[in-house]
Design a protein around this motif. Structure first.
Motif, PDB file in Angstrom:
ATOM      1  N   UNK A 105      39.222  42.645  32.749  1.00  0.00           N
ATOM      2  CA  UNK A 105      40.497  41.941  32.703  1.00  0.00           C
ATOM      3  C   UNK A 105      40.335  40.542  33.302  1.00  0.00           C
TER       4      UNK A 105
ATOM      5  N   UNK B 265      34.318  25.118  38.920  1.00  0.00           N
ATOM      6  CA  UNK B 265      35.126  26.323  38.691  1.00  0.00           C
ATOM      7  C   UNK B 265      35.284  26.620  37.191  1.00  0.00           C
TER       8      UNK B 265
ATOM      9  N   UNK C 192      38.243  36.819  37.617  1.00  0.00           N
ATOM     10  CA  UNK C 192      38.500  36.039  38.833  1.00  0.00           C
ATOM     11  C   UNK C 192      37.672  36.565  40.002  1.00  0.00           C
ATOM     12  N   UNK C 193      37.612  37.872  40.128  1.00  0.00           N
ATOM     13  CA  UNK C 193      36.798  38.470  41.201  1.00  0.00           C
ATOM     14  C   UNK C 193      35.343  38.073  41.069  1.00  0.00           C
TER      15      UNK C 193
ATOM     16  N   UNK D  15      33.922  29.983  35.446  1.00  0.00           N
ATOM     17  CA  UNK D  15      34.922  30.889  34.896  1.00  0.00           C
ATOM     18  C   UNK D  15      34.721  31.065  33.383  1.00  0.00           C
TER      19      UNK D  15
ATOM     20  N   UNK E 139      41.652  39.655  35.958  1.00  0.00           N
ATOM     21  CA  UNK E 139      41.435  39.868  37.390  1.00  0.00           C
ATOM     22  C   UNK E 139      39.954  40.104  37.684  1.00  0.00           C
ATOM     23  N   UNK E 140      39.297  40.857  36.812  1.00  0.00           N
ATOM     24  CA  UNK E 140      37.859  41.073  36.974  1.00  0.00           C
ATOM     25  C   UNK E 140      37.116  39.739  36.904  1.00  0.00           C
TER      26      UNK E 140
ATOM     27  N   UNK F  85      34.099  35.534  39.495  1.00  0.00           N
ATOM     28  CA  UNK F  85      33.929  34.102  39.756  1.00  0.00           C
ATOM     29  C   UNK F  85      33.881  33.839  41.259  1.00  0.00           C
ATOM     30  N   UNK F  86      34.760  34.508  41.984  1.00  0.00           N
ATOM     31  CA  UNK F  86      34.765  34.348  43.444  1.00  0.00           C
ATOM     32  C   UNK F  86      33.431  34.803  44.018  1.00  0.00           C
ATOM     33  N   UNK F  87      32.912  35.919  43.510  1.00  0.00           N
ATOM     34  CA  UNK F  87      31.626  36.430  44.005  1.00  0.00           C
ATOM     35  C   UNK F  87      30.499  35.423  43.775  1.00  0.00           C
TER      36      UNK F  87
END
Lengths: 342, 171
Positions: free
Chosen positions: B27, B11, B32-33, B15, B29-30, B35-37
């Motif tokens: 941001x 992770x 994090x999104x 990240x 949030x972007x 990274x999840x993708x």
């Protein structure tokens, strides 16, 4: 090293090395993954939860709105050509607008930015918040008193004099409205500057804590602004360094407050209020003297703002006086932090 | 390896790559999104990825995803062009290479000193000064309150300066 330097240097670090440290958002990201793998696909058609989806949608919507407005304008002009396009003037329609060079499409009534304005806009830092992170005083002497700091006159920087440290005043009149029931003026006040543009204000009496932010504007006047997020109030003052242990703040109405250096700011240190120390002292002596303590008073040592003088009055003995540290609750002959009382 | 195990192990790595690319464009949030993708993509193809190539795969996927997202987020032609140049990797001059190398070495020394502070102070400094997280965000991730994070940060900075001075590293 300044905070900004630290930030900039770290940007050159190899991500593989940075990966050795905890990154933020781990659990949120994992929750997002499990949500999607469990079938609650946030990318499912018709369900829009992501910021970038909204960005796309808003971009498309804005484009559509523009096209519709342009089309409506064009249609209007086609219906009323003589009103809008008399003589040899070009009638502005959607076609002419889109065909025109970019320079003629610039919105009107927007004054061009001067070079200076552009520079200011680019360089102006964010309003100082709790994490603004600039302007730590860098040099302290071994005795905890600040060595002469470099005076910086850049805009919106925390004052170098307000680097990490604790200062004391017993006359903080200008901000009396922020205290509990509006009575800060009668009590001594400690200002704990964490060094990153934020701090805490403590009343010596009952330990009431109020967070604040400060911003040093520099300039010849050495202006500093205090902000109190809890009330949204602001207080401005002109800062003057009297010596390295005292600062004078002069307010717009020419009243003055003097802050005296009380000691280094220790993030882990507890702020013991006078009431708290008095109560601890009463407990301490009652524990050993079987409830013979009648009263304990605590006052800040006028000569040393980091010390508190405790007077213990007994039922049938002469009173005794002790001195303990404001942030340690310990003195030469008294340690109020003893665990055996618990 | 279980998915959670893979996630926990890589992770920070993913990240770090994503946030570096998105720093100017998105941001937290972007990041994090994105990274999840990346992890979702890897989990879907896990059967086809050799375990020894997993980190490299994640690194490449992270870079590609982040660049794609940055392009999406920066619609302005100038920014897109600038990103394209970055992504294409303009040939740097000799001076640039030397300066970058010096800065990377300094950053490496700095990281070693930050690591020596121990946790959670090291994580607080990295999240504040590398990821630009707020005290509240850091506090939420570390299970502390924001005031405690600020205090720890202040103390850690002081210790870091002392360590740097003792190590003869001046800036």
């Amino acid at each position: 090293m300044k905070d900004r330097q630290l930030h900039d240097l770290l940007q050159h670090a190899d991500p593989e090395e940075i990966a050795g440290f905890d990154a933020p958002g781990r659990e949120r990201v994992w929750a997002r993954i499990t949500e999607q793998t469990a079938g609650k696909d946030t990318d499912a058609p018709g369900k829009i939860t992501r910021r970038r989806d909204w960005v796309r949608i808003l971009t498309v919507a804005a484009a559509l709105a523009f096209v519709c407005m342009a089309a409506a304008g064009g249609a209007f002009l086609l219906r009323h050509p003589t009103e809008q396009g008399a003589g040899n003037e070009t009638v502005l329609t959607m076609e002419t607008y889109l065909a025109a060079p970019e320079s003629t499409q610039a919105p009107e009534n927007v004054p061009p930015q001067t070079e200076a304005e552009t520079e200011t806009a680019a360089e102006a830092p964010a309003i100082s918040g709790s994490d603004s992170g600039e302007g730590l005083a860098e040099t302290t002497r071994a005795d905890g008193v600040y060595a002469e700091p470099e005076v910086r006159n850049g805009p919106n920087q925390p004052s170098p004099y307000f680097g990490s440290g604790v200062w004391y005043t017993n006359s903080l009149r200008d901000i009396e409205w922020i205290g509990a029931e509006g009575c800060l003026a009668s009590a001594g006040t400690y200002l704990c500057f964490t060094g990153d543009g934020s701090g805490f204000l403590f009343l010596e009496g009952n330990g009431t804590e109020t967070p604040f932010q400060y911003e040093y504007h520099g300039g010849d006047d050495m202006n500093v602004t205090f902000r109190y997020p809890e009330t949204g109030e602001e207080s401005e003052a002109i800062l003057e360094l009297k010596n390295f242990t005292a600062i004078t703040l002069t307010y717009p109405d020419l009243r003055k407050d003097t802050l005296h250096y009380a000691g280094e700011f220790d993030p882990d240190a507890h702020f013991y209020s006078n009431d708290e120390l008095a109560s601890m002292t009463a407990d301490w002596f009652n524990y050993f003297s079987d409830g013979c303590v009648r009263n304990v008073t605590a006052v800040t040592d006028p000569d040393a703002p980091d010390q508190v003088i405790l007077t213990v009055e007994y039922v049938s003995y002469d009173p005794e006086t002790y001195t303990v540290g404001r942030f340690t609750a310990k003195g030469d002959t008294l340690d109020l932090t003893g665990k055996h009382l618990q | 390896m279980e998915q959670r195990e893979i996630f926990d192990r890589y992770y920070n790595y993913v990240y770090a790559i994503v946030s570096r690319i998105l720093r100017e464009h998105g941001t937290a949030e972007d990041a994090e999104e994105c990274t999840a993708d990346v992890f979702l993509e890897v989990f879907r193809r896990l059967d086809t990825i050799r375990p020894e190539g997993l980190q490299a795969y994640l690194g490449t996927a992270a870079r590609n995803r982040a660049i794609d997202l940055a392009r999406t987020l920066t619609r302005h032609a100038r920014n897109t062009a600038s990103l394209g140049e970055e992504a294409a990797g303009d040939l740097p001059s000799g001076e640039d290479v030397e300066r970058d190398s010096e800065q990377a070495e300094t950053a490496r020394l700095l990281l070693a000193q930050i690591r020596a502070l121990g946790e959670p102070d090291a994580a607080i400094l990295i999240q504040k000064f590398y990821y630009d997280s707020t005290a509240e965000e850091i506090a939420s991730g570390l299970g502390m309150n924001a005031a405690a994070v600020r205090k720890r940060c202040s103390r850690a900075l002081k210790r870091l300066r002392e360590q740097l001075t003792a190590a003869g590293i001046g800036f």
